[in-house]
Design a protein around this motif. Sequence first.
Motif: not given
Length: 63
Positions: A12-13, A15-16, A19-20
Amino acid sequence: MARSFKSMFSFFSESWAELKKVRWPNRKELTNYTLIVIGTILFVAVYFWVLDIGISAVIEAII
């Protein structure tokens, strides 16, 4: 079990972070893209509708 939580949080880290990096479209671009997609869908639908009518007419003429 702790490893699975660590890998899940890592996923998740990461992926985030990805996304940035994404360049999101603004309202005008989004509207244009949406209209292009809707126009393409309508064109393809009408094309297959006309093709279906043509094939049906040929089959009716044969039968």
